[in-house]
Scaffold this active site. Structure first.
Site, PDB file in Angstrom:
ATOM      1  N   LYS A 169      19.922  -0.217  -6.613  1.00 40.86           N
ATOM      2  CA  LYS A 169      20.378   0.403  -5.365  1.00 40.86           C
ATOM      3  C   LYS A 169      19.518  -0.099  -4.197  1.00 40.86           C
ATOM      4  O   LYS A 169      18.475  -0.721  -4.423  1.00 40.86           O
ATOM      5  CB  LYS A 169      20.290   1.931  -5.492  1.00 40.86           C
ATOM      6  CG  LYS A 169      18.875   2.463  -5.686  1.00 40.86           C
ATOM      7  CD  LYS A 169      18.887   3.945  -6.073  1.00 40.86           C
ATOM      8  CE  LYS A 169      17.476   4.473  -6.249  1.00 40.86           C
ATOM      9  NZ  LYS A 169      17.474   5.835  -6.833  1.00 40.86           N
ATOM     10  N   TYR A 196      -3.227  -2.375  21.008  1.00 42.31           N
ATOM     11  CA  TYR A 196      -2.745  -1.270  21.830  1.00 42.31           C
ATOM     12  C   TYR A 196      -3.643  -0.042  21.687  1.00 42.31           C
ATOM     13  O   TYR A 196      -4.114   0.266  20.585  1.00 42.31           O
ATOM     14  CB  TYR A 196      -1.323  -0.889  21.414  1.00 42.31           C
ATOM     15  CG  TYR A 196      -0.285  -1.877  21.889  1.00 42.31           C
ATOM     16  CD1 TYR A 196      -0.033  -2.071  23.242  1.00 42.31           C
ATOM     17  CD2 TYR A 196       0.448  -2.610  20.962  1.00 42.31           C
ATOM     18  CE1 TYR A 196       0.926  -2.982  23.669  1.00 42.31           C
ATOM     19  CE2 TYR A 196       1.418  -3.514  21.382  1.00 42.31           C
ATOM     20  CZ  TYR A 196       1.654  -3.700  22.736  1.00 42.31           C
ATOM     21  OH  TYR A 196       2.597  -4.595  23.152  1.00 42.31           O
TER      22      TYR A 196
HETATM   23  C1  LIG Z   1      16.692   5.642  -8.028  1.00 40.76           C
HETATM   24  C2  LIG Z   1      17.003   6.302  -9.313  1.00 40.76           C
HETATM   25  C3  LIG Z   1      16.329   5.914 -10.488  1.00 40.76           C
HETATM   26  C4  LIG Z   1      15.197   4.911 -10.489  1.00 40.76           C
HETATM   27  O1  LIG Z   1      14.009   5.561 -10.101  1.00 40.76           O
HETATM   28  P1  LIG Z   1      12.600   4.788 -10.078  1.00 40.76           P
HETATM   29  O2  LIG Z   1      11.636   5.837  -9.699  1.00 40.76           O
HETATM   30  O3  LIG Z   1      12.735   3.732  -9.033  1.00 40.76           O
HETATM   31  O4  LIG Z   1      12.407   4.210 -11.422  1.00 40.76           O
HETATM   32  C5  LIG Z   1      16.716   6.502 -11.674  1.00 40.76           C
HETATM   33  N1  LIG Z   1      17.696   7.427 -11.705  1.00 40.76           N
HETATM   34  C6  LIG Z   1      18.343   7.838 -10.601  1.00 40.76           C
HETATM   35  C7  LIG Z   1      19.400   8.872 -10.708  1.00 40.76           C
HETATM   36  C8  LIG Z   1      18.010   7.299  -9.370  1.00 40.76           C
HETATM   37  O5  LIG Z   1      18.658   7.702  -8.269  1.00 40.76           O
END
Ligand SMILES: *Cc1c(COP(=O)(O)O)cnc(C)c1O
Length: 371
Positions: free
Chosen positions: A35, A256
């Site tokens: 994702k 800055y």
């Molecule tokens: C993003 C996600 C994961 C992966 O989580 P990590 O902490 O990056 O390993 C697993 N299960 C779901 C439902 C997620 O949304």
């Protein structure tokens, strides 16, 4: 010459991390979570490195279509399922498996016309209180789904709120067990932290695990454990060059707000990377960097296009020196060189996830792979 900044994506490191996940959960099938454009790495770029995964998990139909177009024939799981009824037509067409986390998604399935029954992952809320049926409503949801001709196999899933911390997963696990023990179907529970910290626990059944962050080489439970502790290698490195050097006297300031004041004569390297490249603006003075493979620190405020680093004790550092913001240097092979993304994130009060995902589009990316 283009501005001297580049990100590199190391596919061998990605394969290595995927193998680490497989060895942490040897009996499990692995959903590689891609994702957020593969956590900022670019789905197109990383796909070759994830060929050994058993499936890809993501959120967006457009991404699912992209990976199908790139030739991925294996399972794809939509982690938030369908947002509207039309999405189910895409699921049928692209052969996507999808999460069912609420009653409205069952209603959509019930009116969906398809020749091919869908593989679904029914989600239980075991305490995170984001998505999923309550334990008490879970069985009725399962029964309703099971009666639909649109539904093929039902797998059971949940997502832990505390796999990375002291609270752990035992309370959530107990709830899941209590309300599912006599339901058939594969189980999917573990994200990266749960895979690394809990998957070998006999109570945790792991038919499908769902690692994300660990694949990309960041530790899910930093600072309790570093990426090196979990034998994870950085997939993304961000390197830039020093484009100017300043000599400061005692009392001179940098950047800055004159936020940094020299308390001794100093040499400062001005680096071609700023928050518009994805470097965190909240990284304070003292955030670690590597200059030609040697560790140093940032000084003063991060600005849009530049940061400033201390090279007082690095007499060879000069205009053109390579500065590693996170990951590994490209030009030096000092074995200990590099800065983990988790160290930088932690200094800036965030997590490696956010930095990876925020790598800016203006940063050129090189993919490293060995044939
Ligand atoms: C993003 C996600 C994961 C992966 O989580 P990590 O902490 O990056 O390993 C697993 N299960 C779901 C439902 C997620 O949304």
């Amino acid at each position: 010459m283009p501005r001297p900044i580049q990100a590199t994506i190391d596919l061998q490191a990605l394969r290595h991390n995927l193998a680490q996940m497989k060895s942490a959960a040897p009996d499990a099938l692995v959903w590689a979570v891609v994702k957020a454009n593969a956590y900022g790495h670019g789905i197109e770029r990383v796909l070759q490195g994830l060929r050994a995964a058993d499936g890809l998990a993501l959120l967006d139909l457009a991404d699912a279509e992209r990976v199908r177009q790139l030739g991925w024939r294996g399972p794809i799981l939509l982690l938030e399922g369908a947002f509207e009824t039309r999405d189910l037509e895409w699921c049928s067409r692209l052969n996507l498996w999808h999460v069912v986390h609420c009653e409205a998604q069952i209603d959509m399935l019930a009116i969906h016309k398809t020749h091919q029954a869908h593989r679904v992952f029914l989600k239980m809320n075991t305490g995170m209180n984001r998505l999923g049926f309550t334990p008490q409503a879970f069985r009725a949801a399962w029964t309703r789904l099971n009666a639909l001709p649109q539904v093929d196999e039902i797998s059971l899933m949940s997502h832990f709120s505390d796999a990375d911390g002291d609270k752990g997963i035992s309370a959530a696990m107990a709830i899941f067990q209590e309300f599912t023990h006599d339901l058939s179907g594969e189980r999917s529970l573990c994200n990266s932290a749960a895979v690394l910290r809990h998957a070998k626990d006999a109570k945790v059944r792991v038919d499908w695990v769902r690692p994300g962050i660990a694949l990309y080489g960041s530790s899910p439970d930093y600072p309790a454990h570093s990426p090196a502790h979990w034998a994870l290698k950085p997939v993304m490195s961000l390197n830039a060059a020093i484009i100017a050097v300043q000599h400061l006297q005692v009392g001179d300031t940098v950047g800055y707000g004159s936020a940094f004041v020299a308390d001794r004569p100093m040499r400062i390297g001005v680096v071609a990377c700023g928050y518009a490249d994805g470097y965190p603006r909240h990284a304070p003075t003292g955030t670690p960097v590597c200059v030609d493979g040697v560790r140093s620190r940032t000084v003063g405020r991060v600005s849009m296009d530049m940061i400033t680093v201390d090279i007082t004790d690095l007499p060879h550092a000069d205009r053109g020196s390579e500065v590693t913001l996170w990951g590994l240097p490209t030009k030096t092979s000092i074995p200990s060189a590099g800065v983990s993304i988790d160290e930088v994130a932690s200094a800036a009060g965030t997590v490696g996830y956010e930095l990876m995902c925020a790598l800016a589009a203006r940063v050129p990316v090189t993919v490293l792979d060995s044939p």
